[in-house]
Design an enzyme around this catalytic site. Structure first.
Site, PDB file in Angstrom:
ATOM      1  N   LYS A  55      13.993  12.610  -3.648  1.00  0.00           N
ATOM      2  CA  LYS A  55      13.301  11.561  -4.248  1.00  0.00           C
ATOM      3  C   LYS A  55      13.565  10.327  -4.161  1.00  0.00           C
ATOM      4  O   LYS A  55      13.131   9.033  -3.235  1.00  0.00           O
ATOM      5  CB  LYS A  55      13.083  11.745  -5.997  1.00  0.00           C
ATOM      6  N   ASN A  56      15.266  10.512  -3.930  1.00  0.00           N
ATOM      7  CA  ASN A  56      15.536   8.479  -4.240  1.00  0.00           C
ATOM      8  C   ASN A  56      15.995   8.674  -2.725  1.00  0.00           C
ATOM      9  O   ASN A  56      16.835   7.274  -2.222  1.00  0.00           O
ATOM     10  CB  ASN A  56      17.221   9.287  -5.015  1.00  0.00           C
ATOM     11  N   CYS A  72      16.812   0.972 -20.125  1.00  0.00           N
ATOM     12  CA  CYS A  72      15.869   2.446 -20.529  1.00  0.00           C
ATOM     13  C   CYS A  72      16.861   3.106 -20.463  1.00  0.00           C
ATOM     14  O   CYS A  72      18.265   3.358 -21.040  1.00  0.00           O
ATOM     15  CB  CYS A  72      15.783   2.792 -18.664  1.00  0.00           C
ATOM     16  N   ARG A  96      20.952  -1.560 -17.269  1.00  0.00           N
ATOM     17  CA  ARG A  96      20.590  -1.439 -15.511  1.00  0.00           C
ATOM     18  C   ARG A  96      20.152  -2.448 -15.070  1.00  0.00           C
ATOM     19  O   ARG A  96      18.731  -2.581 -14.497  1.00  0.00           O
ATOM     20  CB  ARG A  96      19.786  -0.375 -15.365  1.00  0.00           C
ATOM     21  N   ASP A 121      24.246  11.790 -11.673  1.00  0.00           N
ATOM     22  CA  ASP A 121      22.679  12.487 -11.449  1.00  0.00           C
ATOM     23  C   ASP A 121      22.654  14.130 -11.655  1.00  0.00           C
ATOM     24  O   ASP A 121      22.167  15.037 -11.626  1.00  0.00           O
ATOM     25  CB  ASP A 121      21.388  12.371 -10.096  1.00  0.00           C
ATOM     26  N   ARG A 142       9.121  13.416 -12.634  1.00  0.00           N
ATOM     27  CA  ARG A 142       8.652  12.107 -11.640  1.00  0.00           C
ATOM     28  C   ARG A 142       9.860  12.535 -10.837  1.00  0.00           C
ATOM     29  O   ARG A 142       9.713  11.988  -9.613  1.00  0.00           O
ATOM     30  CB  ARG A 142       9.793  11.352 -12.735  1.00  0.00           C
TER      31      ARG A 142
HETATM   32  N1  EPU Z   1      24.058  -2.382 -11.416  1.00  0.00           N
HETATM   33  C1  EPU Z   1      24.468  -3.553 -12.262  1.00  0.00           C
HETATM   34  N2  EPU Z   1      24.086  -4.652 -10.961  1.00  0.00           N
HETATM   35  C2  EPU Z   1      22.724  -4.592 -10.607  1.00  0.00           C
HETATM   36  C3  EPU Z   1      22.794  -2.694  -9.830  1.00  0.00           C
HETATM   37  C4  EPU Z   1      23.123  -1.983 -10.243  1.00  0.00           C
HETATM   38  O1  EPU Z   1      24.973  -4.081 -12.754  1.00  0.00           O
HETATM   39  O2  EPU Z   1      22.117  -5.069 -10.625  1.00  0.00           O
HETATM   40  C5  EPU Z   1      24.686  -1.501 -12.310  1.00  0.00           C
HETATM   41  C6  EPU Z   1      24.053   0.129 -12.571  1.00  0.00           C
HETATM   42  O3  EPU Z   1      23.671  -1.075 -14.270  1.00  0.00           O
HETATM   43  C7  EPU Z   1      25.185   1.027 -12.898  1.00  0.00           C
HETATM   44  C8  EPU Z   1      25.761   0.677 -11.561  1.00  0.00           C
HETATM   45  O4  EPU Z   1      25.895  -0.440 -10.916  1.00  0.00           O
HETATM   46  O5  EPU Z   1      25.802   0.966 -14.072  1.00  0.00           O
HETATM   47  C9  EPU Z   1      25.211   1.897 -10.415  1.00  0.00           C
HETATM   48  O6  EPU Z   1      23.521   2.005 -10.438  1.00  0.00           O
HETATM   49  P1  EPU Z   1      22.945   1.955  -9.194  1.00  0.00           P
HETATM   50  O7  EPU Z   1      22.282   0.564  -9.104  1.00  0.00           O
HETATM   51  O8  EPU Z   1      24.102   2.273  -7.941  1.00  0.00           O
HETATM   52  O9  EPU Z   1      21.661   3.125  -9.595  1.00  0.00           O
HETATM   53  P2  EPU Z   1      19.947   2.360  -8.641  1.00  0.00           P
HETATM   54  O10 EPU Z   1      20.228   1.801  -7.471  1.00  0.00           O
HETATM   55  O11 EPU Z   1      19.337   1.741  -9.897  1.00  0.00           O
HETATM   56  C10 EPU Z   1      19.961   4.662  -7.982  1.00  0.00           C
HETATM   57  C11 EPU Z   1      19.217   6.201  -7.750  1.00  0.00           C
HETATM   58  C12 EPU Z   1      19.607   7.062  -9.596  1.00  0.00           C
HETATM   59  C13 EPU Z   1      20.935   7.090  -9.611  1.00  0.00           C
HETATM   60  C14 EPU Z   1      21.894   5.880  -9.175  1.00  0.00           C
HETATM   61  C15 EPU Z   1      23.382   6.323  -9.439  1.00  0.00           C
HETATM   62  C16 EPU Z   1      17.405   5.768  -6.840  1.00  0.00           C
HETATM   63  C17 EPU Z   1      15.963   5.277  -6.701  1.00  0.00           C
HETATM   64  N3  EPU Z   1      17.797   5.901  -8.240  1.00  0.00           N
HETATM   65  O12 EPU Z   1      19.333   4.004  -8.546  1.00  0.00           O
HETATM   66  O13 EPU Z   1      19.260   8.351  -9.734  1.00  0.00           O
HETATM   67  O14 EPU Z   1      21.417   7.538 -11.105  1.00  0.00           O
HETATM   68  O15 EPU Z   1      21.813   5.151  -8.056  1.00  0.00           O
HETATM   69  O16 EPU Z   1      23.969   7.371  -8.341  1.00  0.00           O
HETATM   70  O17 EPU Z   1      17.796   6.257  -6.221  1.00  0.00           O
HETATM   71  C18 EPU Z   1      17.699   9.773 -10.834  1.00  0.00           C
HETATM   72  O18 EPU Z   1      17.358  10.150  -9.780  1.00  0.00           O
HETATM   73  O19 EPU Z   1      17.466  10.199 -11.970  1.00  0.00           O
HETATM   74  C19 EPU Z   1      18.280   8.498 -10.895  1.00  0.00           C
HETATM   75  C20 EPU Z   1      18.422   8.121 -12.008  1.00  0.00           C
END
Ligand code: EPU
Length: 418
Positions: A22-23, A117, A122, A305, A397
């Site tokens: 998915k990701n 969330c 996030r 995850d 999802r």
């Molecule tokens: N963060 C910030 N600011 C930002 C972006 C991230 O502070 O602008 C922080 C987040 O709050 C978190 C950390 O950085 O503490 C890492 O977050 P990341 O941005 O890597 O998460 P994401 O890109 O929103 C993706 C996956 C998540 C997975 C995370 C970490 C997708 C669509 N989602 O989320 O997947 O947990 O990376 O590996 O790729 C899931 O599939 O259940 C899921 C939540």
């Protein structure tokens, strides 16, 4: 609302196929917004988030066809609306992946700012910082991030913390920017690499994907391409955990073991027997489990995850395991539900101390987010008696027909409306 009823204590046996990730699929679908030509994606998982991303592209004016199961043909032309509305962003945060492509190709985008969330606040400040560096003007208007730009300009972007979708958004934006962009402290997750493979097939010039420094030479335009999405490493890990939690034996096919080395190594450390039988298949056999600690970290370390599912397995291991979550500040919602099933878990800040082995008993419990739901399914499979899980839309999802897959392996599990 759909619920799951599970009667536990049945060892899972047999062979099971892993779906596409998915990701990886979500950013690849968003990448189709970068070109007026057709992008064909294969091995998409049949899960709710993919349907949501499809709707997002269609609502903008794009044409999305499904010529066969698990394949989408996306033609983002003409795009008439440059918007990801609150209605969609609130059900799927990954809608924010439209931001980079829209601003790069059309010079405008409006994406509803995702709120917090279940697993944490996030924010998307790193995405916005990066796009600003590339020359976008960003304003917050009525809860929407409104971005405008003439042609984006390549720049050096430093991420304070590794961000997966932040890296992906910047890769897509930089692909069409003028000149060179260097992403420092970039995410190296396999899903990021998969996106780079697709973008390069579309004519982008991305080097260093899979490392912490990625260099992107911007090009004038991108073309259509055909791409097969990588297998889902988190589903693979969840199936390993299911074998461990139910004392089962499974053959897991169509997976990519190289993408989950940290998870496989950790499960081996607990005693679970895992054999790699080919480049794309694993055999897992139950053996008595001993507790082992984990700390979640960006790739290639143990993924956040898989934290909830691993924690469920630790309730069935001998001894105490310390589970440390470093990525999201509130990702232990599953713990309170497992306590109701008889698990012995103490929460201390970002650590859960799990004391096993516990005899879990079935209960009525509630899913709170995608991976927490998966861990509750595992707890239900390990428990004595009947477990009913509410709010299983969370699991839909990201897991393709999980109850059918688990039932085909001998689980007693059904979906019902209640
Ligand atoms: N963060 C910030 N600011 C930002 C972006 C991230 O502070 O602008 C922080 C987040 O709050 C978190 C950390 O950085 O503490 C890492 O977050 P990341 O941005 O890597 O998460 P994401 O890109 O929103 C993706 C996956 C998540 C997975 C995370 C970490 C997708 C669509 N989602 O989320 O997947 O947990 O990376 O590996 O790729 C899931 O599939 O259940 C899921 C939540």
């Amino acid at each position: 609302m759909d619920k799951f009823r599970i009667i536990g204590k049945r060892p899972l046996e047999g062979r099971v196929r892993v779906s596409g990730a998915k990701n990886a699929a979500l950013p690849c679908m968003a990448a189709a917004l970068l070109t007026s030509e057709t992008v064909i994606l294969h091995n998409l998982p049949y899960v709710r988030d993919i349907i949501t991303m499809r709707r997002l592209i269609e609502d903008m004016g794009g044409l999305v066809l499904m010529p066969e199961q698990r394949t989408l043909k996306i033609k983002a032309d003409p795009i008439q609306f440059f918007e990801a509305p609150y209605e969609l962003v609130k059900t799927m945060r990954a809608s924010v992946l439209a931001l980079g492509p829209l601003v790069a190709r059309f010079g405008q985008a409006s994406v509803s700012l995702p709120g917090g969330c279940a697993i944490g606040q996030r924010p998307i400040d790193f995405h916005l910082m990066g796009l600003t560096k590339l020359g976008a003007k960003i304003e917050l208007v009525g809860g929407n991030v409104v971005a405008k730009a003439d042609r984006l300009q390549g720049a050096d972007v430093y991420f304070d913390q590794v961000t997966v979708t932040g890296t992906e958004n910047l890769m897509m934006a930089a692909a069409l920017a003028k000149g060179r962009t260097v992403l420092h402290n970039a995410a190296s997750e396999p899903e990021v690499v998969d996106l780079a493979v697709l973008l390069n097939r579309m004519g982008a010039r991305i080097m260093g994907a899979g490392t912490a420094t990625m260099t992107i030479e911007g090009v004038e335009r991108l073309n259509g391409a055909e791409h097969t999405i990588i297998p889902d490493r988190i589903e693979t890990g969840t199936l390993l955990a299911a074998a461990a939690a139910t004392k089962g034996n499974l053959e897991i096919t169509d997976c990519c073991p190289d993408h989950l080395t940290a998870v496989i190594d950790k499960f081996r450390e607990t005693g679970l027997m895992i054999e790699q039988i080919s480049d794309v298949a694993l055999r897992v056999e139950y053996a008595p489990l001993n507790a082992a600690d984990i700390t979640t970290q960006p790739f290639p370390a143990f993924p956040t995850d898989m934290q909830a599912q691993y924690l469920a397995v630790m309730t069935q291991a001998e001894g105490s395991a310390v589970v440390t979550e470093t990525i999201f500040e509130n990702r232990f919602m599953h713990v309170s539900e497992m306590l109701r099933m008889g698990a012995h878990i103490t929460l201390r800040g970002n650590q859960a101390i799990v004391r096993g082995h516990s005899q879990l008993t079935g209960a009525n419990i509630q899913a709170s987010d995608l991976r927490a739901s998966a861990s509750l399914v595992l707890a239900g499979l390990a428990a004595e008696g009947e477990t009913v899980i509410d709010r299983v839309y969370h699991i839909d999802r990201g897991y393709e027909r999980i109850e059918e897959k688990l039932r085909s392996l001998g689980a007693q599990m059904e979906r019902f409306r209640g």
